[in-house]
Design a protein around this motif. Structure first.
Motif, PDB file in Angstrom:
ATOM      1  N   GLU A  16      31.772  38.790  43.321  1.00  0.00           N
ATOM      2  CA  GLU A  16      31.662  39.692  42.387  1.00  0.00           C
ATOM      3  C   GLU A  16      32.495  40.616  42.105  1.00  0.00           C
ATOM      4  OE1 GLU A  16      26.920  39.658  41.534  1.00  0.00           O
ATOM      5  OE2 GLU A  16      27.327  39.980  43.696  1.00  0.00           O
ATOM      6  N   PRO A  17      33.642  40.455  41.931  1.00  0.00           N
ATOM      7  CA  PRO A  17      34.877  41.578  42.107  1.00  0.00           C
ATOM      8  C   PRO A  17      34.313  42.627  41.146  1.00  0.00           C
ATOM      9  CG  PRO A  17      35.793  39.516  41.236  1.00  0.00           C
ATOM     10  CD  PRO A  17      34.412  38.985  41.595  1.00  0.00           C
ATOM     11  N   ALA A  18      34.041  42.273  40.052  1.00  0.00           N
ATOM     12  CA  ALA A  18      33.707  43.298  38.975  1.00  0.00           C
ATOM     13  C   ALA A  18      32.544  44.440  39.438  1.00  0.00           C
ATOM     14  CB  ALA A  18      32.915  42.745  37.639  1.00  0.00           C
ATOM     15  N   TRP A  19      31.559  43.798  40.077  1.00  0.00           N
ATOM     16  CA  TRP A  19      30.525  44.294  40.760  1.00  0.00           C
ATOM     17  C   TRP A  19      30.938  45.289  41.778  1.00  0.00           C
ATOM     18  CZ3 TRP A  19      26.639  47.162  39.856  1.00  0.00           C
ATOM     19  CH2 TRP A  19      25.602  47.658  40.621  1.00  0.00           C
ATOM     20  N   ASP A  20      31.823  44.925  42.665  1.00  0.00           N
ATOM     21  CA  ASP A  20      32.306  45.746  43.831  1.00  0.00           C
ATOM     22  C   ASP A  20      33.160  46.880  43.478  1.00  0.00           C
ATOM     23  OD1 ASP A  20      31.113  43.836  45.986  1.00  0.00           O
ATOM     24  OD2 ASP A  20      32.852  42.603  46.016  1.00  0.00           O
ATOM     25  N   MET A  21      34.081  46.487  42.356  1.00  0.00           N
ATOM     26  CA  MET A  21      34.647  47.685  41.843  1.00  0.00           C
ATOM     27  C   MET A  21      34.035  48.783  41.297  1.00  0.00           C
ATOM     28  SD  MET A  21      37.936  45.794  40.132  1.00  0.00           S
ATOM     29  CE  MET A  21      37.558  44.115  39.783  1.00  0.00           C
ATOM     30  N   LEU A  22      32.732  48.280  40.349  1.00  0.00           N
ATOM     31  CA  LEU A  22      31.659  49.362  39.870  1.00  0.00           C
ATOM     32  C   LEU A  22      31.408  50.277  40.897  1.00  0.00           C
ATOM     33  CD1 LEU A  22      30.264  47.579  37.014  1.00  0.00           C
ATOM     34  CD2 LEU A  22      31.842  49.420  36.883  1.00  0.00           C
ATOM     35  N   LEU A  23      30.841  49.374  41.801  1.00  0.00           N
ATOM     36  CA  LEU A  23      30.143  50.301  43.101  1.00  0.00           C
ATOM     37  C   LEU A  23      31.153  51.382  43.641  1.00  0.00           C
ATOM     38  CD1 LEU A  23      28.084  47.500  44.687  1.00  0.00           C
ATOM     39  CD2 LEU A  23      27.319  49.566  43.733  1.00  0.00           C
ATOM     40  N   ALA A  24      32.457  50.573  43.889  1.00  0.00           N
ATOM     41  CA  ALA A  24      33.254  51.589  44.643  1.00  0.00           C
ATOM     42  C   ALA A  24      33.986  52.621  43.684  1.00  0.00           C
ATOM     43  CB  ALA A  24      34.811  50.645  44.769  1.00  0.00           C
ATOM     44  N   LEU A  25      34.136  52.580  42.341  1.00  0.00           N
ATOM     45  CA  LEU A  25      34.309  53.408  41.466  1.00  0.00           C
ATOM     46  C   LEU A  25      33.343  54.622  41.575  1.00  0.00           C
ATOM     47  CD1 LEU A  25      36.022  51.528  38.477  1.00  0.00           C
ATOM     48  CD2 LEU A  25      37.106  53.276  40.088  1.00  0.00           C
ATOM     49  N   PHE A  26      32.123  54.152  41.610  1.00  0.00           N
ATOM     50  CA  PHE A  26      30.747  55.164  41.469  1.00  0.00           C
ATOM     51  C   PHE A  26      30.809  55.795  42.709  1.00  0.00           C
ATOM     52  CE2 PHE A  26      26.792  56.577  42.231  1.00  0.00           C
ATOM     53  CZ  PHE A  26      26.407  57.411  40.855  1.00  0.00           C
ATOM     54  N   ALA A  27      31.062  55.189  43.837  1.00  0.00           N
ATOM     55  CA  ALA A  27      31.131  56.072  45.067  1.00  0.00           C
ATOM     56  C   ALA A  27      32.228  56.745  45.400  1.00  0.00           C
ATOM     57  CB  ALA A  27      31.189  54.868  46.459  1.00  0.00           C
ATOM     58  N   ASP A  50      37.998  42.883  46.881  1.00  0.00           N
ATOM     59  CA  ASP A  50      38.132  41.573  47.672  1.00  0.00           C
ATOM     60  C   ASP A  50      38.372  40.095  47.081  1.00  0.00           C
ATOM     61  OD1 ASP A  50      38.179  40.753  50.545  1.00  0.00           O
ATOM     62  OD2 ASP A  50      35.958  40.164  50.471  1.00  0.00           O
ATOM     63  N   ALA A  51      39.042  40.342  46.101  1.00  0.00           N
ATOM     64  CA  ALA A  51      39.515  39.169  45.298  1.00  0.00           C
ATOM     65  C   ALA A  51      41.094  39.171  45.017  1.00  0.00           C
ATOM     66  CB  ALA A  51      38.994  39.215  44.061  1.00  0.00           C
ATOM     67  N   PRO A  52      41.682  37.974  44.588  1.00  0.00           N
ATOM     68  CA  PRO A  52      43.012  38.067  44.236  1.00  0.00           C
ATOM     69  C   PRO A  52      43.184  39.206  43.431  1.00  0.00           C
ATOM     70  CG  PRO A  52      41.961  35.794  44.392  1.00  0.00           C
ATOM     71  CD  PRO A  52      40.921  36.792  44.548  1.00  0.00           C
ATOM     72  N   VAL A  53      44.616  39.756  43.399  1.00  0.00           N
ATOM     73  CA  VAL A  53      45.123  40.519  42.437  1.00  0.00           C
ATOM     74  C   VAL A  53      44.869  40.203  41.007  1.00  0.00           C
ATOM     75  CG1 VAL A  53      47.115  41.821  41.818  1.00  0.00           C
ATOM     76  CG2 VAL A  53      46.799  41.416  44.223  1.00  0.00           C
ATOM     77  N   THR A  54      45.411  39.093  40.565  1.00  0.00           N
ATOM     78  CA  THR A  54      45.450  38.683  39.530  1.00  0.00           C
ATOM     79  C   THR A  54      43.983  38.467  38.768  1.00  0.00           C
ATOM     80  OG1 THR A  54      45.332  36.112  40.031  1.00  0.00           O
ATOM     81  CG2 THR A  54      47.567  37.193  39.403  1.00  0.00           C
ATOM     82  N   THR A  55      42.901  38.120  39.653  1.00  0.00           N
ATOM     83  CA  THR A  55      41.383  38.271  39.385  1.00  0.00           C
ATOM     84  C   THR A  55      40.921  39.492  39.126  1.00  0.00           C
ATOM     85  OG1 THR A  55      41.189  36.075  40.496  1.00  0.00           O
ATOM     86  CG2 THR A  55      39.248  37.310  40.244  1.00  0.00           C
ATOM     87  N   SER A  56      41.185  40.376  40.135  1.00  0.00           N
ATOM     88  CA  SER A  56      41.030  41.650  40.055  1.00  0.00           C
ATOM     89  C   SER A  56      41.439  42.273  38.714  1.00  0.00           C
ATOM     90  CB  SER A  56      41.334  42.631  41.066  1.00  0.00           C
ATOM     91  OG  SER A  56      40.739  41.909  42.163  1.00  0.00           O
ATOM     92  N   GLN A  57      42.708  42.115  38.478  1.00  0.00           N
ATOM     93  CA  GLN A  57      43.131  42.535  37.166  1.00  0.00           C
ATOM     94  C   GLN A  57      42.644  42.361  35.840  1.00  0.00           C
ATOM     95  OE1 GLN A  57      47.272  41.660  37.875  1.00  0.00           O
ATOM     96  NE2 GLN A  57      47.874  43.875  38.647  1.00  0.00           N
ATOM     97  N   ARG A  58      42.297  40.908  35.711  1.00  0.00           N
ATOM     98  CA  ARG A  58      41.428  40.294  34.712  1.00  0.00           C
ATOM     99  C   ARG A  58      40.145  41.190  34.652  1.00  0.00           C
ATOM    100  NH1 ARG A  58      43.650  35.425  36.099  1.00  0.00           N
ATOM    101  NH2 ARG A  58      41.717  34.866  37.374  1.00  0.00           N
TER     102      ARG A  58
END
Length: 160
Positions: free
Chosen positions: A78-89, A107-115
């Motif tokens: 769930e890269p989007a959720w991990d990113m939201l949590l990291a940004l909030f923290a 914790d996802a491939p760069v291209t997936t994370s960028q999407r």
């Protein structure tokens, strides 16, 4: 003795019935009180402050990472959720994250994370700002709406 004995027994039975009725009434009253109390909404005595919300976001992130030590990582993508949590923290530091740091948190491939970063931006959950000193660098932070939604979610978790 013949006439008095049945009267005494009847009187004892009547007293027992009265006593039992009083006890049942007390139990019913207690039960009704508990039902009424259970039906009342539970309001927290105090809303969690922002530091408590950030701490809870960090706990969730740590728990999510820990799962990968015991189970295959592919189960928890769930890269989007991990990113939201990291940004909030990270908001505690009052510094936006660059894309490279945010990608590493997902914790996802760069291209997936960028999407996902693009999608979160379209949903207006994050802001992207190009670094004026290094135009190759893009800084990411929660938008006001994203921040408010994360706070609301984390508060709801802490109220449970």
């Amino acid at each position: 003795m013949g006439n008095g004995e049945p009267f005494v027994k009847n009187e004892t039975v009547v007293d027992l019935i009265k006593d039992l009725t009083a006890k049942l009434s007390a139990v019913a009253e207690e039960f009704n009180g508990r039902v009424a109390k259970a039906a009342e909404p539970v309001l927290p005595s105090e809303e969690p402050n922002e530091a408590a919300l950030v701490d809870h976001a960090n706990v969730i992130l740590a728990e999510r990472r820990m799962r990968r030590q015991f189970l295959p990582a592919e189960l928890f993508h769930e890269p989007a959720w991990d990113m939201l949590l990291a940004l909030f923290a990270a908001r505690d530091d009052r510094m936006p994250m660059n894309i490279k740091a945010l990608v590493s948190m997902s914790d996802a491939p760069v291209t997936t994370s960028q999407r996902w970063i693009e999608h979160l931006h379209k949903l207006k959950l994050i802001d992207r700002v190009i670094d004026p000193t290094d135009r190759r660098r893009v800084e990411i932070s929660l938008s006001h709406a994203g921040d408010q939604q994360m706070k609301a979610y984390l508060r709801a978790l802490l109220r449970r």
